[in-house]
Scaffold this active site. Structure first.
Site, PDB file in Angstrom:
ATOM      1  N   GLY A  10       0.831  -1.215   0.000  1.00 41.93           N
ATOM      2  CA  GLY A  10       0.000   0.000   0.000  1.00 41.93           C
ATOM      3  C   GLY A  10       0.858   1.255   0.000  1.00 41.93           C
ATOM      4  N   GLN A  14      -1.935   6.979   1.909  1.00 39.27           N
ATOM      5  CA  GLN A  14      -1.518   8.023   2.874  1.00 39.27           C
ATOM      6  C   GLN A  14      -0.437   7.521   3.830  1.00 39.27           C
ATOM      7  OE1 GLN A  14      -4.006  10.763   5.811  1.00 39.27           O
ATOM      8  NE2 GLN A  14      -3.938   8.713   6.659  1.00 39.27           N
ATOM      9  N   ASP A  15      -0.733   6.433   4.556  1.00 40.21           N
ATOM     10  CA  ASP A  15       0.218   5.965   5.575  1.00 40.21           C
ATOM     11  C   ASP A  15       1.481   5.406   4.935  1.00 40.21           C
ATOM     12  OD1 ASP A  15      -1.836   6.597   7.265  1.00 40.21           O
ATOM     13  OD2 ASP A  15      -2.090   4.598   8.111  1.00 40.21           O
ATOM     14  N   GLN A  85      -8.649  -2.222   0.951  1.00 40.19           N
ATOM     15  CA  GLN A  85      -9.781  -1.426   0.501  1.00 40.19           C
ATOM     16  C   GLN A  85     -10.214  -0.736   1.787  1.00 40.19           C
ATOM     17  OE1 GLN A  85     -12.433   0.595  -0.055  1.00 40.19           O
ATOM     18  NE2 GLN A  85     -13.685  -1.035   0.789  1.00 40.19           N
ATOM     19  N   THR A 127      -7.843  -1.682  12.938  1.00 42.14           N
ATOM     20  CA  THR A 127      -8.596  -0.426  12.958  1.00 42.14           C
ATOM     21  C   THR A 127      -9.602  -0.336  14.103  1.00 42.14           C
ATOM     22  OG1 THR A 127     -10.329   0.788  11.760  1.00 42.14           O
ATOM     23  CG2 THR A 127     -10.104  -1.527  11.211  1.00 42.14           C
ATOM     24  N   GLU A 129     -12.454   0.697  13.790  1.00 39.31           N
ATOM     25  CA  GLU A 129     -13.773   0.291  13.268  1.00 39.31           C
ATOM     26  C   GLU A 129     -14.185  -1.076  13.806  1.00 39.31           C
ATOM     27  OE1 GLU A 129     -16.220   1.621  10.856  1.00 39.31           O
ATOM     28  OE2 GLU A 129     -15.272   3.390  11.689  1.00 39.31           O
ATOM     29  N   TYR A 151     -16.159  -3.755   5.937  1.00 39.47           N
ATOM     30  CA  TYR A 151     -14.761  -3.359   6.165  1.00 39.47           C
ATOM     31  C   TYR A 151     -14.288  -3.832   7.541  1.00 39.47           C
ATOM     32  CZ  TYR A 151     -10.804  -0.328   7.361  1.00 39.47           C
ATOM     33  OH  TYR A 151      -9.577   0.142   7.783  1.00 39.47           O
ATOM     34  N   LYS A 155     -11.419  -6.662   8.562  1.00 33.81           N
ATOM     35  CA  LYS A 155     -10.231  -6.296   9.340  1.00 33.81           C
ATOM     36  C   LYS A 155     -10.119  -7.120  10.626  1.00 33.81           C
ATOM     37  CE  LYS A 155      -7.950  -2.916   7.226  1.00 33.81           C
ATOM     38  NZ  LYS A 155      -6.486  -2.825   7.086  1.00 33.81           N
TER      39      LYS A 155
END
Ligand code: NAP
Ligand code: F7E
Length: 339
Positions: A10, A14-15, A85, A127, A129, A151, A155
């Protein structure tokens, strides 16, 4: 001494960009996995001025042979799995794709490490989440998980696989349970970046107003550049363990809008309720924000609020950038596009 070799999956995200910059500064040889049908842009690496220092290699988490080859040939000291994703809203429309990448993709990586490179240390991007709508006010490593989106479920599968590979096979693998983290390099679809880039377009460009969804959900927002340091610190410990990484403050999306709007000199006044709620800029008496049904999710995580006591104590990690500063950094970046 030979340079340490790190693979970041990835790398175009961003990360991936901030972690690559961090590891280069630590003297690592950094390899970045880019998927074959990639968005095609490494603009974040270019923005940070590091695109020529990263060895970009094709890596598609859906392709088992590709994953095996990369892990077998790479002889990596550390692998950071940031590929996913990652947009929760899209996971409802693409639950199978999301699971294949975010859940089975991690199993592919773990299997490859187990068979071909079992001394490689592995970091997994878990995460907040996964907590869903928790009864616990501040969520820590001890809080139980109740995922409520495709999602989050994908995860959590990966999170438990990482625990399982650590216990069953003695691999050095662990997960960072990261709460929302943002930056100028955040994807346009995420709410913080959407709010700030659209406010800039309304102020300096051709946009007249923007639509938002649930502005009463609360998030614990930090700065991506601070959070990638915690990923590295986790892999430097003697033993692999999971850590919550968060700012320890929580705000509604509406509070975020108000703070960002002030930064651009808007004078917002909110009226109405539910789908009729809107924000008027009193400087111009124009409606600049409305609420639109299409941005609501079938299930919503109403409030996230992290407790990073363990990371602060054991990793000596601190969230250095508070929300006001983060908003200033993101607003300055958007403003600079119009100068
Ligand atoms: P991001 O900007 O969306 O980056 C995701 C990366 O994954 C992109 O480089 C993307 O490539 C790549 N990718 C997607 N599908 C892939 C596949 N099949 N094979 C290989 N690569 C693939 O996400 P981020 O914000 O940097 O987050 C990094 C990780 O942390 C993600 O796993 C995310 O779920 C997790 N996370 C993020 C947050 C947060 O607040 N940012 C919080 C907790 C956890 P393309 O550019 O080609 O799409
Ligand atoms: O939404 C609400 C939305 O899409 C934040 C990912 O990095 O963090 C991120 O997931 C909140 C939600 O992030 C709009 O309903 C209102 O309550 O920025 P977001 P997220 O879903 O929290 C976690 C930790 C991750 O792991 C994920 O990868 O804002 N919201 N109106 C909206 N959200 C969006 N995107 N767009 C709106 O118009």
């Amino acid at each position: 001494m030979a340079k340490k070799r790190a693979l970041i999956t990835g790398i175009s995200g961003q990360d991936g960009a901030y972690l690559a910059q961090f590891l280069l500064n630590k003297g690592y040889s950094v390899f970045g996995g880019e998927r074959q049908n990639a968005s095609g842009s490494l603009w974040r690496l270019k923005y940070l001025g590091i695109e020529k220092k990263i060895k970009v290699i094709p890596l598609e988490l859906l392709e088992e042979n590709n994953v095996n080859d990369v892990v077998r040939n790479g002889k990596f000291d550390e692998i950071y799995n940031l590929a996913a994703q990652s947009f929760v809203a899209n996971s409802y429309a693409s639950p199978i794709f999301t699971s294949n990448v975010n859940a089975l993709g991690v199993t592919r990586l773990l299997e490859a490490i187990r068979h071909f490179s079992n001394k490689t240390k592995f970091y997994q991007a878990s995460t907040s989440e996964m907590y869903g709508n928790s009864n616990i006010k501040k969520q820590s490593e001890k809080t139980s998980f109740h995922p409520i989106s495709p999602y989050a479920v994908s995860k959590l599968y990966a999170h438990w696989m990482v625990n399982m590979y650590k216990d069953a096979y003695g691999l050095f693998c662990c997960s960072g349970i990261l709460f929302n983290h943002e930056s100028p390099l955040r994807g346009d679809e995420f709410v913080t970046k959407k709010i700030i880039s659209n406010l800039a377009k309304i102020k300096y460009g051709n946009l007249t107003k923007m639509g938002l969804g649930n502005i009463y959900s609360k998030r614990d927002w930090g700065f991506s550049k601070d959070y990638v340091e915690a990923m590295w610190k986790m892999l430097q410990k003697k033993k692999p363990e999971n850590y919550v990484i968060s700012s320890g403050k929580t705000y509604t999306v509406k509070e975020f809008v108000n703070k960002a709007a002030k930064n651009f000199g808007f004078n917002l006044s909110w009226t109405g309720v539910g789908l009729k709620e809107k924000a008027i800029d009193l400087n111009t008496n124009k409606v600049i924000i409305s609420i639109e049904k299409k941005y609501f999710r079938p299930t919503e995580v109403n409030s996230l609020f992290g407790d990073s006591t363990k990371a602060i104590k054991e990793l000596k990690w601190l969230p250095r950038t508070n929300l006001d500063k983060l908003i200033r950094i993101m607003c300055e970046y958007e403003k600079s596009k119009y100068n």
